[in-house]
Design a protein around this motif. Sequence first.
Motif, PDB file in Angstrom:
ATOM      1  N   ALA A 107       0.556  -1.166   0.105  1.00 30.55           N
ATOM      2  CA  ALA A 107       0.062   0.216  -0.079  1.00 30.55           C
ATOM      3  C   ALA A 107       1.015   1.310   0.001  1.00 30.55           C
ATOM      4  O   ALA A 107       1.444   1.466   1.399  1.00 30.55           O
ATOM      5  N   PRO A 108       1.203   1.946  -1.535  1.00 31.05           N
ATOM      6  CA  PRO A 108       2.325   2.951  -1.485  1.00 31.05           C
ATOM      7  C   PRO A 108       1.160   4.306  -0.749  1.00 31.05           C
ATOM      8  O   PRO A 108       0.237   4.273  -0.939  1.00 31.05           O
ATOM      9  N   LYS A 109       2.008   5.080  -0.030  1.00 32.13           N
ATOM     10  CA  LYS A 109       1.386   6.139   0.471  1.00 32.13           C
ATOM     11  C   LYS A 109       3.009   7.304  -0.125  1.00 32.13           C
ATOM     12  O   LYS A 109       3.076   6.996  -0.864  1.00 32.13           O
ATOM     13  N   LYS A 110       2.399   8.511   0.511  1.00 34.14           N
ATOM     14  CA  LYS A 110       3.035   9.455  -0.413  1.00 34.14           C
ATOM     15  C   LYS A 110       4.300   9.375   0.552  1.00 34.14           C
ATOM     16  O   LYS A 110       5.364   9.849  -0.955  1.00 34.14           O
ATOM     17  N   THR A 111       4.797   8.902   0.872  1.00 29.42           N
ATOM     18  CA  THR A 111       6.253   9.413   1.524  1.00 29.42           C
ATOM     19  C   THR A 111       7.072   7.665   1.875  1.00 29.42           C
ATOM     20  O   THR A 111       7.845   7.699   1.975  1.00 29.42           O
ATOM     21  N   SER A 112       6.142   6.700   1.582  1.00 30.60           N
ATOM     22  CA  SER A 112       6.184   5.779   2.174  1.00 30.60           C
ATOM     23  C   SER A 112       5.644   4.407   1.704  1.00 30.60           C
ATOM     24  O   SER A 112       4.325   4.745   0.672  1.00 30.60           O
ATOM     25  N   VAL A 113       6.151   3.423   2.472  1.00 29.06           N
ATOM     26  CA  VAL A 113       5.532   1.830   1.518  1.00 29.06           C
ATOM     27  C   VAL A 113       4.631   1.208   2.192  1.00 29.06           C
ATOM     28  O   VAL A 113       5.637   0.558   3.145  1.00 29.06           O
ATOM     29  N   SER A 114       3.435   0.504   2.894  1.00 27.91           N
ATOM     30  CA  SER A 114       2.363  -0.253   4.089  1.00 27.91           C
ATOM     31  C   SER A 114       2.921  -1.152   3.141  1.00 27.91           C
ATOM     32  O   SER A 114       2.350  -1.476   2.300  1.00 27.91           O
ATOM     33  N   LEU A 115       3.254  -2.258   3.948  1.00 29.28           N
ATOM     34  CA  LEU A 115       3.498  -4.154   3.664  1.00 29.28           C
ATOM     35  C   LEU A 115       2.515  -4.302   4.883  1.00 29.28           C
ATOM     36  O   LEU A 115       2.729  -4.158   6.097  1.00 29.28           O
ATOM     37  N   ARG A 116       1.453  -4.989   4.460  1.00 28.64           N
ATOM     38  CA  ARG A 116       0.492  -5.201   5.362  1.00 28.64           C
ATOM     39  C   ARG A 116      -0.846  -6.972   5.226  1.00 28.64           C
ATOM     40  O   ARG A 116       0.109  -7.385   4.137  1.00 28.64           O
ATOM     41  N   ARG A 117      -0.609  -7.343   6.595  1.00 28.33           N
ATOM     42  CA  ARG A 117      -1.496  -8.832   6.044  1.00 28.33           C
ATOM     43  C   ARG A 117      -3.191  -8.677   6.805  1.00 28.33           C
ATOM     44  O   ARG A 117      -3.948  -7.003   6.105  1.00 28.33           O
ATOM     45  N   THR A 118      -3.579  -9.120   7.466  1.00 30.86           N
ATOM     46  CA  THR A 118      -4.391  -8.128   8.498  1.00 30.86           C
ATOM     47  C   THR A 118      -4.237  -6.719   8.976  1.00 30.86           C
ATOM     48  O   THR A 118      -5.169  -6.266   9.091  1.00 30.86           O
ATOM     49  N   LYS A 119      -3.333  -6.988   9.215  1.00 31.34           N
ATOM     50  CA  LYS A 119      -2.814  -5.341   9.570  1.00 31.34           C
ATOM     51  C   LYS A 119      -0.609  -5.315   9.469  1.00 31.34           C
ATOM     52  O   LYS A 119      -0.538  -6.220   8.647  1.00 31.34           O
ATOM     53  N   GLN A 120      -0.826  -3.850   9.768  1.00 32.84           N
ATOM     54  CA  GLN A 120       0.650  -3.618   9.238  1.00 32.84           C
ATOM     55  C   GLN A 120       1.788  -4.158   9.633  1.00 32.84           C
ATOM     56  O   GLN A 120       1.785  -4.346  11.416  1.00 32.84           O
ATOM     57  N   PHE A 121       2.389  -4.360   9.022  1.00 32.85           N
ATOM     58  CA  PHE A 121       3.979  -5.693   9.107  1.00 32.85           C
ATOM     59  C   PHE A 121       5.595  -5.178   9.267  1.00 32.85           C
ATOM     60  O   PHE A 121       5.758  -5.281   9.832  1.00 32.85           O
ATOM     61  N   ALA A 122       5.272  -4.183   8.123  1.00 31.01           N
ATOM     62  CA  ALA A 122       6.621  -3.346   7.519  1.00 31.01           C
ATOM     63  C   ALA A 122       6.409  -2.133   7.306  1.00 31.01           C
ATOM     64  O   ALA A 122       4.506  -2.351   6.539  1.00 31.01           O
ATOM     65  N   LEU A 123       7.221  -1.644   6.902  1.00 26.99           N
ATOM     66  CA  LEU A 123       7.067  -0.153   6.489  1.00 26.99           C
ATOM     67  C   LEU A 123       7.980   0.577   5.641  1.00 26.99           C
ATOM     68  O   LEU A 123       9.308  -0.056   6.580  1.00 26.99           O
ATOM     69  N   ILE A 124       8.366   0.623   4.124  1.00 29.02           N
ATOM     70  CA  ILE A 124       9.292   0.971   3.901  1.00 29.02           C
ATOM     71  C   ILE A 124       9.526   2.856   3.918  1.00 29.02           C
ATOM     72  O   ILE A 124       8.655   2.884   2.749  1.00 29.02           O
ATOM     73  N   GLU A 125      10.743   3.126   3.705  1.00 30.77           N
ATOM     74  CA  GLU A 125      10.540   4.424   3.536  1.00 30.77           C
ATOM     75  C   GLU A 125      12.053   4.586   3.364  1.00 30.77           C
ATOM     76  O   GLU A 125      13.048   4.249   2.928  1.00 30.77           O
ATOM     77  N   ALA A 126      12.211   5.976   2.519  1.00 35.01           N
ATOM     78  CA  ALA A 126      13.648   6.162   1.637  1.00 35.01           C
ATOM     79  C   ALA A 126      13.887   7.788   2.327  1.00 35.01           C
ATOM     80  O   ALA A 126      12.958   8.783   1.526  1.00 35.01           O
ATOM     81  N   PRO A 127      14.095   8.115   3.253  1.00 37.49           N
ATOM     82  CA  PRO A 127      14.283   9.289   3.859  1.00 37.49           C
ATOM     83  C   PRO A 127      15.299   9.617   3.520  1.00 37.49           C
ATOM     84  O   PRO A 127      15.377  10.662   4.074  1.00 37.49           O
ATOM     85  N   SER A 128      16.907   9.312   3.278  1.00 32.78           N
ATOM     86  CA  SER A 128      18.336   9.645   2.430  1.00 32.78           C
ATOM     87  C   SER A 128      18.281   9.562   0.703  1.00 32.78           C
ATOM     88  O   SER A 128      17.442   8.163   0.627  1.00 32.78           O
ATOM     89  N   ALA A 129      18.908  10.219   0.118  1.00 35.35           N
ATOM     90  CA  ALA A 129      19.531   9.417  -1.406  1.00 35.35           C
ATOM     91  C   ALA A 129      19.869   8.224  -0.864  1.00 35.35           C
ATOM     92  O   ALA A 129      20.628   7.591  -1.811  1.00 35.35           O
ATOM     93  N   THR A 130      20.537   7.557   0.170  1.00 37.69           N
ATOM     94  CA  THR A 130      21.850   6.772   0.817  1.00 37.69           C
ATOM     95  C   THR A 130      20.748   5.410   1.175  1.00 37.69           C
ATOM     96  O   THR A 130      21.417   4.501   1.207  1.00 37.69           O
ATOM     97  N   ARG A 131      19.737   5.186   1.716  1.00 39.02           N
ATOM     98  CA  ARG A 131      19.242   4.417   2.271  1.00 39.02           C
ATOM     99  C   ARG A 131      18.275   4.561   1.998  1.00 39.02           C
ATOM    100  O   ARG A 131      17.460   5.409   2.703  1.00 39.02           O
ATOM    101  N   LEU A 132      17.184   3.172   2.842  1.00 44.49           N
ATOM    102  CA  LEU A 132      16.090   3.061   2.605  1.00 44.49           C
ATOM    103  C   LEU A 132      16.066   2.711   4.547  1.00 44.49           C
ATOM    104  O   LEU A 132      16.744   1.888   4.767  1.00 44.49           O
ATOM    105  N   GLN A 133      15.014   3.004   5.163  1.00 44.72           N
ATOM    106  CA  GLN A 133      14.809   2.477   6.415  1.00 44.72           C
ATOM    107  C   GLN A 133      13.534   1.578   6.399  1.00 44.72           C
ATOM    108  O   GLN A 133      12.301   2.031   6.112  1.00 44.72           O
ATOM    109  N   LEU A 134      13.309   0.704   6.742  1.00 45.96           N
ATOM    110  CA  LEU A 134      12.682  -0.378   6.713  1.00 45.96           C
ATOM    111  C   LEU A 134      11.851  -0.848   8.352  1.00 45.96           C
ATOM    112  O   LEU A 134      12.613  -0.872   9.408  1.00 45.96           O
ATOM    113  N   GLY A 135      10.422  -0.603   8.732  1.00 45.56           N
ATOM    114  CA  GLY A 135      10.163  -0.150   9.783  1.00 45.56           C
ATOM    115  C   GLY A 135       9.508  -2.267  10.381  1.00 45.56           C
ATOM    116  O   GLY A 135       9.681  -2.846   9.306  1.00 45.56           O
TER     117      GLY A 135
END
Length: 181
Positions: A107-135
């Motif tokens: 589920a893409p959002k404006k600044t992140s992409v939610s990964l869900r099953r019955t609820k969100q289990f992970a979140l992918i963001e690109a806070p800088s040009a050099t790294r992804l942040q995986l919640g």
Amino acid sequence: MDVDAATQTMIDNLPAKTGRGLDEWFAVVDSAGFEKHGQILSHLKNEYGVSHGFANLIAARALSRGLATTGDDLVDAQYAGRKAALRPLYERLVAEVTAFGGDVEVAPKKTSVSLRRTKQFALIEAPSATRLQLGLNLRSAAATERLRVAGGMCTHRVDVTSADEIDAELIGWLHEAYEEA
């Protein structure tokens, strides 16, 4: 649950739950003159007693009026310009996660992409040009040097700067979060 169906249900319930329909709330937002999501959210909650969920919906919809975007458009925007080199890392993470099962929702959002099953289990963001942040939502996992405790919607976070870091350990954490969702 289909997110679009859930959103439509919330929109349908606005008049009964808040006393106004979406267009009426747009008029309130427009007259207040706020342009930031947080300002609108606070205004609706504090001045009108709107619950967080409905205030969030109203604010998001008010700000996105006239912007016809798809999930692909949102992801393209996140990985444009200086962040374009991170797109292959994002694609690899999504490919690994969607292999877990047919119930994974990306589920893409404006600044992140939610990964869900019955609820969100992970979140992918690109806070800088050099790294992804995986919640990750890993309620019982102990923090390590790599798997750090996070605040907000995820319990932990991992920084990803290269394809080598998308290894068995990281996929294991993602799978554990998926199983817990």
